[in-house]
Design a protein around this motif. Structure first.
Motif, PDB file in Angstrom:
ATOM      1  N   TRP A  55       5.604  -7.830   1.880  1.00  0.00           N
ATOM      2  CA  TRP A  55       4.392  -7.103   1.513  1.00  0.00           C
ATOM      3  C   TRP A  55       4.000  -6.066   2.553  1.00  0.00           C
ATOM      4  O   TRP A  55       3.344  -5.090   2.234  1.00  0.00           O
ATOM      5  CB  TRP A  55       3.249  -8.091   1.301  1.00  0.00           C
ATOM      6  CG  TRP A  55       3.326  -8.804  -0.004  1.00  0.00           C
ATOM      7  CD1 TRP A  55       4.447  -9.067  -0.734  1.00  0.00           C
ATOM      8  CD2 TRP A  55       2.232  -9.346  -0.729  1.00  0.00           C
ATOM      9  NE1 TRP A  55       4.134  -9.757  -1.870  1.00  0.00           N
ATOM     10  CE2 TRP A  55       2.773  -9.940  -1.895  1.00  0.00           C
ATOM     11  CE3 TRP A  55       0.876  -9.400  -0.509  1.00  0.00           C
ATOM     12  CZ2 TRP A  55       1.976 -10.566  -2.841  1.00  0.00           C
ATOM     13  CZ3 TRP A  55       0.072 -10.037  -1.457  1.00  0.00           C
ATOM     14  CH2 TRP A  55       0.628 -10.608  -2.607  1.00  0.00           C
ATOM     15  N   LEU A 108       1.753  -5.901   4.925  1.00  0.00           N
ATOM     16  CA  LEU A 108       0.328  -5.591   4.973  1.00  0.00           C
ATOM     17  C   LEU A 108      -0.170  -5.303   6.378  1.00  0.00           C
ATOM     18  O   LEU A 108      -1.144  -4.569   6.564  1.00  0.00           O
ATOM     19  CB  LEU A 108      -0.476  -6.765   4.378  1.00  0.00           C
ATOM     20  CG  LEU A 108      -0.308  -7.019   2.883  1.00  0.00           C
ATOM     21  CD1 LEU A 108      -1.097  -8.263   2.473  1.00  0.00           C
ATOM     22  CD2 LEU A 108      -0.763  -5.818   2.070  1.00  0.00           C
ATOM     23  N   GLY A 156       3.177  -0.587   2.220  1.00  0.00           N
ATOM     24  CA  GLY A 156       2.230  -1.666   2.476  1.00  0.00           C
ATOM     25  C   GLY A 156       0.833  -1.310   2.017  1.00  0.00           C
ATOM     26  O   GLY A 156       0.102  -2.155   1.484  1.00  0.00           O
ATOM     27  N   HIS A 157       0.453  -0.042   2.181  1.00  0.00           N
ATOM     28  CA  HIS A 157      -0.905   0.343   1.799  1.00  0.00           C
ATOM     29  C   HIS A 157      -1.042   0.577   0.294  1.00  0.00           C
ATOM     30  O   HIS A 157      -2.170   0.586  -0.222  1.00  0.00           O
ATOM     31  CB  HIS A 157      -1.350   1.558   2.614  1.00  0.00           C
ATOM     32  CG  HIS A 157      -1.746   1.175   4.008  1.00  0.00           C
ATOM     33  ND1 HIS A 157      -0.824   0.958   4.995  1.00  0.00           N
ATOM     34  CD2 HIS A 157      -2.968   0.892   4.555  1.00  0.00           C
ATOM     35  CE1 HIS A 157      -1.445   0.600   6.110  1.00  0.00           C
ATOM     36  NE2 HIS A 157      -2.739   0.542   5.862  1.00  0.00           N
ATOM     37  N   GLU A 158       0.048   0.735  -0.392  1.00  0.00           N
ATOM     38  CA  GLU A 158      -0.027   0.683  -1.850  1.00  0.00           C
ATOM     39  C   GLU A 158      -0.421  -0.724  -2.292  1.00  0.00           C
ATOM     40  O   GLU A 158      -1.207  -0.901  -3.234  1.00  0.00           O
ATOM     41  CB  GLU A 158       1.324   1.078  -2.455  1.00  0.00           C
ATOM     42  CG  GLU A 158       1.666   2.550  -2.261  1.00  0.00           C
ATOM     43  CD  GLU A 158       3.035   2.893  -2.811  1.00  0.00           C
ATOM     44  OE1 GLU A 158       3.709   1.969  -3.354  1.00  0.00           O
ATOM     45  OE2 GLU A 158       3.451   4.060  -2.692  1.00  0.00           O
ATOM     46  N   ARG A 159       0.096  -1.713  -1.595  1.00  0.00           N
ATOM     47  CA  ARG A 159      -0.294  -3.093  -1.905  1.00  0.00           C
ATOM     48  C   ARG A 159      -1.738  -3.352  -1.490  1.00  0.00           C
ATOM     49  O   ARG A 159      -2.450  -4.120  -2.145  1.00  0.00           O
ATOM     50  CB  ARG A 159       0.657  -4.063  -1.214  1.00  0.00           C
ATOM     51  CG  ARG A 159       2.091  -3.979  -1.732  1.00  0.00           C
ATOM     52  CD  ARG A 159       2.996  -5.014  -1.085  1.00  0.00           C
ATOM     53  NE  ARG A 159       4.325  -4.972  -1.659  1.00  0.00           N
ATOM     54  CZ  ARG A 159       5.309  -4.179  -1.224  1.00  0.00           C
ATOM     55  NH1 ARG A 159       5.083  -3.369  -0.193  1.00  0.00           N
ATOM     56  NH2 ARG A 159       6.497  -4.201  -1.795  1.00  0.00           N
ATOM     57  N   TRP A 160      -2.181  -2.739  -0.388  1.00  0.00           N
ATOM     58  CA  TRP A 160      -3.594  -2.858  -0.002  1.00  0.00           C
ATOM     59  C   TRP A 160      -4.490  -2.316  -1.111  1.00  0.00           C
ATOM     60  O   TRP A 160      -5.547  -2.895  -1.416  1.00  0.00           O
ATOM     61  CB  TRP A 160      -3.860  -2.082   1.288  1.00  0.00           C
ATOM     62  CG  TRP A 160      -3.572  -2.833   2.552  1.00  0.00           C
ATOM     63  CD1 TRP A 160      -2.512  -2.649   3.396  1.00  0.00           C
ATOM     64  CD2 TRP A 160      -4.359  -3.878   3.140  1.00  0.00           C
ATOM     65  NE1 TRP A 160      -2.587  -3.516   4.461  1.00  0.00           N
ATOM     66  CE2 TRP A 160      -3.711  -4.281   4.334  1.00  0.00           C
ATOM     67  CE3 TRP A 160      -5.548  -4.512   2.775  1.00  0.00           C
ATOM     68  CZ2 TRP A 160      -4.216  -5.289   5.157  1.00  0.00           C
ATOM     69  CZ3 TRP A 160      -6.048  -5.516   3.590  1.00  0.00           C
ATOM     70  CH2 TRP A 160      -5.392  -5.901   4.765  1.00  0.00           C
ATOM     71  N   VAL A 214      -3.817  -2.130  -4.381  1.00  0.00           N
ATOM     72  CA  VAL A 214      -3.797  -3.083  -5.497  1.00  0.00           C
ATOM     73  C   VAL A 214      -4.668  -4.292  -5.177  1.00  0.00           C
ATOM     74  O   VAL A 214      -5.434  -4.779  -6.023  1.00  0.00           O
ATOM     75  CB  VAL A 214      -2.353  -3.517  -5.809  1.00  0.00           C
ATOM     76  CG1 VAL A 214      -2.332  -4.635  -6.851  1.00  0.00           C
ATOM     77  CG2 VAL A 214      -1.536  -2.323  -6.295  1.00  0.00           C
ATOM     78  N   LEU A 215      -4.570  -4.773  -3.945  1.00  0.00           N
ATOM     79  CA  LEU A 215      -5.373  -5.921  -3.532  1.00  0.00           C
ATOM     80  C   LEU A 215      -6.855  -5.595  -3.588  1.00  0.00           C
ATOM     81  O   LEU A 215      -7.670  -6.415  -4.040  1.00  0.00           O
ATOM     82  CB  LEU A 215      -4.963  -6.338  -2.115  1.00  0.00           C
ATOM     83  CG  LEU A 215      -5.651  -7.569  -1.528  1.00  0.00           C
ATOM     84  CD1 LEU A 215      -5.387  -8.795  -2.394  1.00  0.00           C
ATOM     85  CD2 LEU A 215      -5.174  -7.813  -0.096  1.00  0.00           C
TER      86      LEU A 215
END
Length: 228
Positions: free
Chosen positions: A175, A177, A189-193, A195-196
């Motif tokens: 991930w 993060l 990683g910040h694309e996942r941030w 989404v989160l």
């Protein structure tokens, strides 16, 4: 219908003053001051931190600010305001809206206090700060929904601290993060941030309405006449 909508809008506007007075200003001010002190540590000491150290300071400041937001939904008069016509979700959204501009100014000051030579990309670290703040507010909304506690802030803050300690250890490696700005996985990683953050906000909004079954099945206390 228009009259009802206008009436609700008027009630919402009338709530701004009372909500402003009941906001947890001491907790917000203490967290804000501590966050500024964390960000200003290099400037105060004359140190020249490495990029990873500056990122760590900014993440610490973001967490400190979120700890203050954990108290935002505390309402000592919660059981008195439950029957008012304005839904609880609207009252909670008003609290967030009143504090949001101040939080944005505070975070801007935090970024400016950080050493510019080693400051990470502002967009990425700001997204992290927004996500942590949203997590704190969602945890507070969940506590309000699931319990009758008028001031769940201390418990929410403790849970947030525990999560901050465990998250870097339990987050899946892929991930990315908590990587450094020089890491090629920073953007992914910040694309996942992002989404989160969206998921946390959706959960927080779902926690806002009063449960339909709350208060049902409770009988008022019997009033017995005085006498032998």
């Amino acid at each position: 219908m228009r009259g009802l909508t206008a009436s609700r809008g008027s009630l919402t506007v009338d709530l701004v003053g009372p909500l402003w007075r009941t906001l947890p200003w001491r907790a917000l001010a203490a967290a804000g001051a501590l966050g500024l002190l964390v960000a200003a540590t290099p400037a105060a000491t004359g140190a020249e931190p490495a990029p990873w150290q500056t990122l760590l300071l900014l993440r610490g400041a973001a967490l400190t600010g979120a700890l203050g937001l954990a108290f935002l939904l505390d309402d000592p008069a919660r059981h008195l305001t439950a029957p008012v016509p304005t839904p609880r979700l609207v009252r909670q959204a008003l609290r967030v809206a009143l504090v949001a501009p101040l939080a944005a100014l505070w975070w801007t000051a935090v970024l400016l206090l950080a050493p510019s030579a080693s400051r990470p990309p502002a967009g990425g670290v700001t997204l992290e700060a927004v996500t942590v703040a949203a997590f704190a507010l969602t945890a507070a909304a969940l506590a309000v929904r699931l319990t009758d506690e008028a001031r769940p802030g201390p418990f929410v803050a403790a849970a947030l601290l525990l999560t901050a300690v465990l998250a870097p250890l339990l987050a899946p490696e892929g991930w990315a993060l908590f990587v450094q700005a020089e890491d090629p996985r920073w953007s992914a990683g910040h694309e996942r941030w992002a989404v989160l953050a969206a998921a946390v906000c959706l959960v927080g909004a779902a926690c806002g309405p009063e449960p339909l079954g709350r208060g049902r099945g409770r009988r008022p206390p019997l009033i017995r006449p005085d006498g032998p």
